[in-house]
Motif scaffolding. Structure first.
Motif, PDB file in Angstrom:
ATOM      1  N   GLY A  96      45.064  83.236  58.756  1.00 48.53           N
ATOM      2  CA  GLY A  96      46.248  83.510  57.952  1.00 48.53           C
ATOM      3  C   GLY A  96      45.980  83.391  56.461  1.00 48.53           C
ATOM      4  O   GLY A  96      46.359  84.267  55.672  1.00 48.53           O
ATOM      5  N   ALA A  99      42.012  69.819  50.843  1.00 52.22           N
ATOM      6  CA  ALA A  99      43.164  69.104  50.273  1.00 52.22           C
ATOM      7  C   ALA A  99      43.339  67.747  50.949  1.00 52.22           C
ATOM      8  O   ALA A  99      43.264  67.652  52.177  1.00 52.22           O
ATOM      9  CB  ALA A  99      44.430  69.932  50.476  1.00 52.22           C
ATOM     10  N   VAL A 129      49.631  79.137  62.338  1.00 51.10           N
ATOM     11  CA  VAL A 129      49.879  78.105  63.339  1.00 51.10           C
ATOM     12  C   VAL A 129      50.614  76.899  62.749  1.00 51.10           C
ATOM     13  O   VAL A 129      51.298  76.172  63.460  1.00 51.10           O
ATOM     14  CB  VAL A 129      48.532  77.681  63.978  1.00 51.10           C
ATOM     15  CG1 VAL A 129      48.674  76.459  64.859  1.00 51.10           C
ATOM     16  CG2 VAL A 129      47.939  78.833  64.786  1.00 51.10           C
ATOM     17  N   GLY A 182      47.537  86.410  66.272  1.00 50.69           N
ATOM     18  CA  GLY A 182      47.055  87.079  65.066  1.00 50.69           C
ATOM     19  C   GLY A 182      48.028  88.101  64.507  1.00 50.69           C
ATOM     20  O   GLY A 182      48.286  88.155  63.302  1.00 50.69           O
ATOM     21  N   LYS A 215      38.898  94.105  72.670  1.00 49.53           N
ATOM     22  CA  LYS A 215      38.759  92.779  72.051  1.00 49.53           C
ATOM     23  C   LYS A 215      37.493  92.716  71.183  1.00 49.53           C
ATOM     24  O   LYS A 215      37.515  92.171  70.080  1.00 49.53           O
ATOM     25  CB  LYS A 215      38.697  91.719  73.156  1.00 49.53           C
ATOM     26  CG  LYS A 215      38.629  90.314  72.651  1.00 49.53           C
ATOM     27  CD  LYS A 215      40.000  89.737  72.507  1.00 49.53           C
ATOM     28  CE  LYS A 215      39.965  88.366  71.900  1.00 49.53           C
ATOM     29  NZ  LYS A 215      41.174  87.621  72.134  1.00 49.53           N
TER      30      LYS A 215
HETATM   31  P1  FAD Z   1      43.228  78.716  61.285  1.00 44.18           P
HETATM   32  O1  FAD Z   1      42.536  80.011  61.498  1.00 44.18           O
HETATM   33  O2  FAD Z   1      42.885  77.577  62.187  1.00 44.18           O
HETATM   34  O3  FAD Z   1      42.989  78.308  59.778  1.00 44.18           O
HETATM   35  C1  FAD Z   1      43.424  77.116  59.221  1.00 44.18           C
HETATM   36  C2  FAD Z   1      42.496  76.767  58.092  1.00 44.18           C
HETATM   37  O4  FAD Z   1      43.047  75.722  57.305  1.00 44.18           O
HETATM   38  C3  FAD Z   1      41.129  76.288  58.594  1.00 44.18           C
HETATM   39  O5  FAD Z   1      40.124  76.991  57.966  1.00 44.18           O
HETATM   40  C4  FAD Z   1      41.131  74.818  58.203  1.00 44.18           C
HETATM   41  O6  FAD Z   1      39.847  74.311  57.885  1.00 44.18           O
HETATM   42  C5  FAD Z   1      42.013  74.850  56.961  1.00 44.18           C
HETATM   43  N1  FAD Z   1      42.552  73.540  56.601  1.00 44.18           N
HETATM   44  C6  FAD Z   1      43.194  72.653  57.394  1.00 44.18           C
HETATM   45  N2  FAD Z   1      43.496  71.559  56.700  1.00 44.18           N
HETATM   46  C7  FAD Z   1      43.041  71.748  55.444  1.00 44.18           C
HETATM   47  C8  FAD Z   1      43.035  70.942  54.274  1.00 44.18           C
HETATM   48  N3  FAD Z   1      43.543  69.721  54.264  1.00 44.18           N
HETATM   49  N4  FAD Z   1      42.467  71.450  53.161  1.00 44.18           N
HETATM   50  C9  FAD Z   1      41.932  72.706  53.160  1.00 44.18           C
HETATM   51  N5  FAD Z   1      41.912  73.493  54.236  1.00 44.18           N
HETATM   52  C10 FAD Z   1      42.456  73.009  55.365  1.00 44.18           C
HETATM   53  N6  FAD Z   1      45.315  84.858  68.454  1.00 44.18           N
HETATM   54  C11 FAD Z   1      45.243  86.173  68.722  1.00 44.18           C
HETATM   55  O7  FAD Z   1      46.090  86.921  68.260  1.00 44.18           O
HETATM   56  N7  FAD Z   1      44.248  86.706  69.473  1.00 44.18           N
HETATM   57  C12 FAD Z   1      43.270  85.916  69.996  1.00 44.18           C
HETATM   58  O8  FAD Z   1      42.390  86.399  70.683  1.00 44.18           O
HETATM   59  C13 FAD Z   1      43.314  84.517  69.732  1.00 44.18           C
HETATM   60  N8  FAD Z   1      42.343  83.717  70.217  1.00 44.18           N
HETATM   61  C14 FAD Z   1      42.393  82.390  69.950  1.00 44.18           C
HETATM   62  C15 FAD Z   1      41.378  81.585  70.463  1.00 44.18           C
HETATM   63  C16 FAD Z   1      41.407  80.216  70.234  1.00 44.18           C
HETATM   64  C17 FAD Z   1      40.321  79.355  70.811  1.00 44.18           C
HETATM   65  C18 FAD Z   1      42.462  79.656  69.484  1.00 44.18           C
HETATM   66  C19 FAD Z   1      42.509  78.157  69.225  1.00 44.18           C
HETATM   67  C20 FAD Z   1      43.452  80.453  68.955  1.00 44.18           C
HETATM   68  C21 FAD Z   1      43.442  81.829  69.177  1.00 44.18           C
HETATM   69  N9  FAD Z   1      44.426  82.677  68.663  1.00 44.18           N
HETATM   70  C22 FAD Z   1      44.368  84.018  68.941  1.00 44.18           C
HETATM   71  C23 FAD Z   1      45.594  82.147  67.915  1.00 44.18           C
HETATM   72  C24 FAD Z   1      45.492  82.305  66.387  1.00 44.18           C
HETATM   73  O9  FAD Z   1      45.361  83.667  66.057  1.00 44.18           O
HETATM   74  C25 FAD Z   1      44.309  81.535  65.806  1.00 44.18           C
HETATM   75  O10 FAD Z   1      44.455  80.163  66.082  1.00 44.18           O
HETATM   76  C26 FAD Z   1      44.224  81.703  64.279  1.00 44.18           C
HETATM   77  O11 FAD Z   1      42.972  81.251  63.853  1.00 44.18           O
HETATM   78  C27 FAD Z   1      45.329  80.955  63.559  1.00 44.18           C
HETATM   79  O12 FAD Z   1      45.234  81.214  62.184  1.00 44.18           O
HETATM   80  P2  FAD Z   1      45.698  80.148  61.090  1.00 44.18           P
HETATM   81  O13 FAD Z   1      45.350  80.735  59.786  1.00 44.18           O
HETATM   82  O14 FAD Z   1      47.076  79.727  61.341  1.00 44.18           O
HETATM   83  O15 FAD Z   1      44.795  78.862  61.403  1.00 44.18           O
END
Ligand code: FAD
Length: 432
Positions: free
Chosen positions: A12, A78, A300, A320, A388
């Motif tokens: 995201g 952070a 998330v 996603g 995929k």
């Molecule tokens: P994340 O991608 O987890 O990014 C969060 C970021 O914030 C990380 O880089 C982390 O290091 C950073 N962060 C956290 N705390 C701090 C801090 N204090 N300071 C600085 N940075 C920080 N969705 C789909 O649509 N299709 C799929 O096939 C799919 N497969 C998945 C497979 C798995 C194993 C999982 C767990 C999830 C999947 N998802 C999928 C769901 C979702 O798309 C993913 O979890 C996605 O990565 C979520 O994006 P996000 O940006 O919310 O979180």
């Protein structure tokens, strides 16, 4: 010139920074606070855990891309957000000030809520790339010494797709290694039925996934509350409709991988008005926090209530495509605020998902997320695996090139015959 800061450089946060830059150009500055300089494509982690991908294939060095796009990177991470002071305290003690903040910190994994659970104790994880890499030697050990396996998702989990994916991917990898006949597999889930997915099912995900489980000789237990994970077994209470324990199962397992419950990360948890009791960020229909209107959130980390009551708590998945809709709406709304206008873009939060099974898979589209729906579609086949892999290539390309254009998703929707689905955002005016 306004300073817009994105906290978190996952799926995201990274596309958020690109989309803000595309929309705002050089008129305003965009910075990202991340943990390290690497983007890692989380959906590939189940493949990493069985050795089908290595780290280099699923990660992107963000520094050169951000430099090219004139996005400032603060890789220190952070320690705490201070909303009243409009600043982020970094782990090295410095601060980054913002006019607008987009929180995209993803999940903290709540392994500590169950005895013996998690990669530091008795089970494997595919949630983070480091966990998936650490799970590979455990897979190799399983191939050398085959025995029973438990895969699934625990109480309070929301991300069920990867639990199913991993069960079938592991099953395929064990078949390839010619040891599947010596590995009894059980899928243990908090969902009330197979294929619920935190969404009360989509299309016929119940029928499709149950059928796949039968065809692949995977037994299952639903309404499961995991009480304890040990090195050689998982203790599970099966919960009845009235909340009573219907049966306690002690399932032998020499290799366990279960998706944990999520909560908000420490840097934001417990801030009055910003988060709910589990640390997820409160957001209105514009992705904007009601108490701190200069703070938006995507991914998330956003608080979304469950779709209904279930015997064991289950959350709503944030996938996603849904995240992309939050990102586009947020970029539009921040751009409007900078022009002195009120936010008007509302993300559709449609769920579009491809669950890969290693050589086939199940796909579904839910619009809206909560039934009854206008689009409630699911399908299965070998094409899902191919799609995929294509998505993985596309996303990694998008991250490396610094573009925010979601054209593959649009193409995919058209290919599925649902091109008229409102793909990303709508506005107040359109809803009237
Ligand atoms: P994340 O991608 O987890 O990014 C969060 C970021 O914030 C990380 O880089 C982390 O290091 C950073 N962060 C956290 N705390 C701090 C801090 N204090 N300071 C600085 N940075 C920080 N969705 C789909 O649509 N299709 C799929 O096939 C799919 N497969 C998945 C497979 C798995 C194993 C999982 C767990 C999830 C999947 N998802 C999928 C769901 C979702 O798309 C993913 O979890 C996605 O990565 C979520 O994006 P996000 O940006 O919310 O979180």
């Amino acid at each position: 010139m306004a300073q817009i800061v994105v906290l978190g450089a996952g799926l995201g946060g990274t596309i958020m920074a690109y989309e803000l830059k595309d929309r705002l150009g050089e008129a305003h500055s965009v910075a990202v606070v991340s943990r390290g300089k690497e983007y890692s494509f989380v959906p590939s982690n189940p493949w990493v855990a069985v050795g089908w991908r290595d780290r280099g294939e699923v990660t992107v060095d963000l520094e050169p891309v951000f430099r090219k796009r004139n996005i400032t990177l603060h890789p220190e991470g952070a320690r705490r957000v201070h909303p009243a002071e409009r600043r982020i305290e970094l782990n090295d003690g410095q601060s980054v000030a913002y006019d607008y903040l987009v929180i995209a910190t993803g999940p903290e994994l709540a392994f500590d809520e169950i005895e013996g659970f998690g990669p530091a104790r008795n089970s494997q994880s595919v949630c983070f790339i480091d966990h998936a890499l650490a799970a590979k030697p455990a897979f190799d050990a399983l191939v050398r010494n085959p025995g029973p396996v438990v895969v699934g998702a625990v109480q309070g989990a929301s991300c069920f797709g990867p639990a199913y994916e991993f069960a079938f991917i592991l099953e395929k990898a064990l078949r390839d290694a010619r040891v599947r006949d010596r590995v009894p597999m059980t899928f243990v889930t908090s969902e009330p039925y197979i294929g619920h997915l935190g969404l009360d099912g989509v299309g016929d995900t119940k029928g499709l996934l149950e059928s796949e489980m039968r065809e692949h000789h995977i037994k299952w237990i639903c309404n499961a509350r995991v009480d304890k994970v040990e090195a050689d077994k998982v203790v599970v209470s099966e919960i009845a409709e009235d909340g009573a324990v219907r049966q306690v199962h002690e399932i032998a397992s020499v290799y366990t991988m279960m998706i944990p419950a999520f909560r908000g990360v420490e840097a934001v948890r417990g801030i009055e008005g910003l988060t709910n009791p589990r640390g997820f960020i409160l957001a209105d229909k514009y992705q904007r926090n009601p108490a701190f209107p200069e703070i938006f959130s995507v991914g998330v980390c956003v608080a979304i209530p469950p779709v209904g009551k279930t015997p064991v708590p289950v959350g709503v998945p944030k996938t996603g495509f849904m995240i992309e809709s939050m990102v586009t709406a947020t970029a539009q709304n921040i751009a409007r605020l900078l022009e002195g206008k009120a936010p008007n873009a509302i993300p559709t939060w449609n769920a579009v998902c491809l669950a890969d099974f290693g050589d086939s898979g199940v796909a579904f589209v839910a619009q809206p997320q909560i039934p009854p729906r206008n689009v409630n579609w699911s399908s299965s086949g070998k094409w899902v695996h191919t799609a995929k892999v294509a998505f993985e290539k596309y996303f990694l390309h998008k991250m490396k090139s610094g573009t925010s254009e979601p054209y593959y998703e649009k193409l995919a929707l058209q290919a599925l015959g649902i091109g008229k689905l409102k793909a990303v955002v709508t506005t107040d005016a359109e809803l009237e």
